[in-house]
Write a protein that holds these residues in place. Structure first.
Motif, PDB file in Angstrom:
ATOM      1  N   ASN A   1      36.144  47.336  45.138  1.00 25.28           N
ATOM      2  CA  ASN A   1      36.105  46.112  45.916  1.00 25.28           C
ATOM      3  C   ASN A   1      37.509  45.657  46.320  1.00 25.28           C
ATOM      4  OD1 ASN A   1      34.987  43.969  47.218  1.00 25.28           O
ATOM      5  ND2 ASN A   1      34.294  42.920  45.380  1.00 25.28           N
ATOM      6  N   GLN A   2      38.526  46.149  45.664  1.00 21.09           N
ATOM      7  CA  GLN A   2      39.914  45.841  45.943  1.00 21.09           C
ATOM      8  C   GLN A   2      40.204  44.350  45.813  1.00 21.09           C
ATOM      9  OE1 GLN A   2      41.238  47.615  49.591  1.00 21.09           O
ATOM     10  NE2 GLN A   2      40.650  49.669  48.939  1.00 21.09           N
ATOM     11  N   GLN A   3      39.683  43.758  44.764  1.00 20.20           N
ATOM     12  CA  GLN A   3      40.004  42.367  44.484  1.00 20.20           C
ATOM     13  C   GLN A   3      41.272  42.321  43.639  1.00 20.20           C
ATOM     14  OE1 GLN A   3      36.711  40.517  42.542  1.00 20.20           O
ATOM     15  NE2 GLN A   3      35.454  40.449  44.370  1.00 20.20           N
ATOM     16  N   ASP A   4      41.601  41.125  43.261  1.00 24.00           N
ATOM     17  CA  ASP A   4      42.759  40.897  42.407  1.00 24.00           C
ATOM     18  C   ASP A   4      42.576  41.674  41.099  1.00 24.00           C
ATOM     19  OD1 ASP A   4      45.054  39.706  41.289  1.00 24.00           O
ATOM     20  OD2 ASP A   4      43.824  38.118  40.401  1.00 24.00           O
TER      21      ASP A   4
ATOM     22  N   THR B   1      41.281  39.623  38.204  1.00 26.33           N
ATOM     23  CA  THR B   1      39.860  39.281  38.354  1.00 26.33           C
ATOM     24  C   THR B   1      39.004  40.475  37.982  1.00 26.33           C
ATOM     25  OG1 THR B   1      40.424  37.776  40.155  1.00 26.33           O
ATOM     26  CG2 THR B   1      38.117  38.422  39.954  1.00 26.33           C
ATOM     27  N   ILE B   2      39.403  41.666  38.461  1.00 24.25           N
ATOM     28  CA  ILE B   2      38.650  42.878  38.144  1.00 24.25           C
ATOM     29  C   ILE B   2      38.650  43.117  36.636  1.00 24.25           C
ATOM     30  CG2 ILE B   2      38.633  45.396  38.374  1.00 24.25           C
ATOM     31  CD1 ILE B   2      39.706  45.003  41.212  1.00 24.25           C
ATOM     32  N   SER B   3      39.807  42.952  36.012  1.00 30.81           N
ATOM     33  CA  SER B   3      39.920  43.152  34.566  1.00 30.81           C
ATOM     34  C   SER B   3      39.024  42.173  33.816  1.00 30.81           C
ATOM     35  CB  SER B   3      41.377  42.972  34.142  1.00 30.81           C
ATOM     36  OG  SER B   3      41.491  43.044  32.752  1.00 30.81           O
ATOM     37  N   ARG B   4      39.046  40.920  34.230  1.00 27.49           N
ATOM     38  CA  ARG B   4      38.227  39.892  33.580  1.00 27.49           C
ATOM     39  C   ARG B   4      36.735  40.207  33.755  1.00 27.49           C
ATOM     40  NH1 ARG B   4      39.952  35.693  36.195  1.00 27.49           N
ATOM     41  NH2 ARG B   4      38.126  35.428  37.505  1.00 27.49           N
ATOM     42  N   ILE B   5      36.337  40.587  34.967  1.00 22.55           N
ATOM     43  CA  ILE B   5      34.925  40.898  35.240  1.00 22.55           C
ATOM     44  C   ILE B   5      34.483  42.112  34.414  1.00 22.55           C
ATOM     45  CG2 ILE B   5      33.320  41.722  37.004  1.00 22.55           C
ATOM     46  CD1 ILE B   5      34.841  39.930  39.009  1.00 22.55           C
ATOM     47  N   LEU B   6      35.339  43.127  34.361  1.00 26.10           N
ATOM     48  CA  LEU B   6      34.997  44.319  33.569  1.00 26.10           C
ATOM     49  C   LEU B   6      34.878  43.973  32.073  1.00 26.10           C
ATOM     50  CD1 LEU B   6      37.096  47.125  35.294  1.00 26.10           C
ATOM     51  CD2 LEU B   6      34.612  46.795  35.354  1.00 26.10           C
ATOM     52  N   ARG B   7      35.755  43.084  31.606  1.00 24.80           N
ATOM     53  CA  ARG B   7      35.654  42.636  30.213  1.00 24.80           C
ATOM     54  C   ARG B   7      34.330  41.907  29.974  1.00 24.80           C
ATOM     55  NH1 ARG B   7      40.655  39.449  29.112  1.00 24.80           N
ATOM     56  NH2 ARG B   7      40.834  40.384  31.068  1.00 24.80           N
ATOM     57  N   TYR B   8      33.947  41.054  30.925  1.00 25.45           N
ATOM     58  CA  TYR B   8      32.656  40.358  30.808  1.00 25.45           C
ATOM     59  C   TYR B   8      31.505  41.364  30.760  1.00 25.45           C
ATOM     60  CZ  TYR B   8      34.897  35.879  31.865  1.00 25.45           C
ATOM     61  OH  TYR B   8      35.678  34.758  31.841  1.00 25.45           O
TER      62      TYR B   8
END
Length: 170
Positions: free
Chosen positions: A105-108, A111-118
């Motif tokens: 998705n090429q986001q921040d 943000t990607i790290s946080r979402i993947l952690r979730y």
């Protein structure tokens, strides 16, 4: 001589009566021993019946406890299945390639790290819920086995009670 003969006849009758009396006493003693044996046997049977009744009551109580535990486990299992069903639906709705989509998705990066952690947390939670379901299923199977064994023991106790009662009546 006639008196001596009569005296001898009377002595003979006395001996016969004494022998009869001794035999009657022997018979009475034998019957008394038999009565004591029967009373002892009846007492033991009555005590065994009391113990069997107590055992029967314990088995019935255990069956009630197992039924309550089974009901609780069934309810827990239903809740866990509903929760997992919702999670599976949500995972399906977001797509199978969710992690890959997020990365592409090429986001921040934060943000990607946080979402993947979730997503990792959610996956761990799902895995733990699946383990809980498996544990509850094993416990439910164990409760069912124990209940079956308790029913078998209860049937054996009741059969033994019936046999003892029949023996007591005989």
């Amino acid at each position: 001589t006639k008196k001596a003969a009569e005296l001898e006849v009377l002595r003979g009758k006395i001996r016969e009566l004494q022998a009869g009396l001794a035999a009657a006493r022997g018979q009475m003693s034998s019957e008394r021993r038999e009565l004591q044996r029967v009373e002892t046997e009846i007492g033991a049977t009555v005590q065994a019946l009391r113990e069997l009744k107590a055992d029967s009551k314990r088995q019935q109580e255990r069956l009630k406890e197992l039924a309550v535990e089974k009901k609780r486990l069934d309810a827990d299992l239903a809740r866990q299945r509903d929760a997992l069903r919702g999670q599976v639906r949500a995972a399906y709705a977001t797509g199978r390639q969710e992690r890959l989509k997020i990365l592409l998705n090429q986001q921040d990066p934060d943000t990607i790290s946080r979402i993947l952690r979730y997503h990792g947390y959610f996956q761990k939670a799902r895995t733990e819920q699946i383990r809980c379901v498996e544990t509850n299923l094993r416990r439910l199977a164990a409760v069912a086995r124990e209940a079956e064994q308790a029913r078998g023991r209860l049937a054996a106790v009741q059969k033994e009670q019936q046999a003892r009662k029949l023996a007591l009546e005989a």
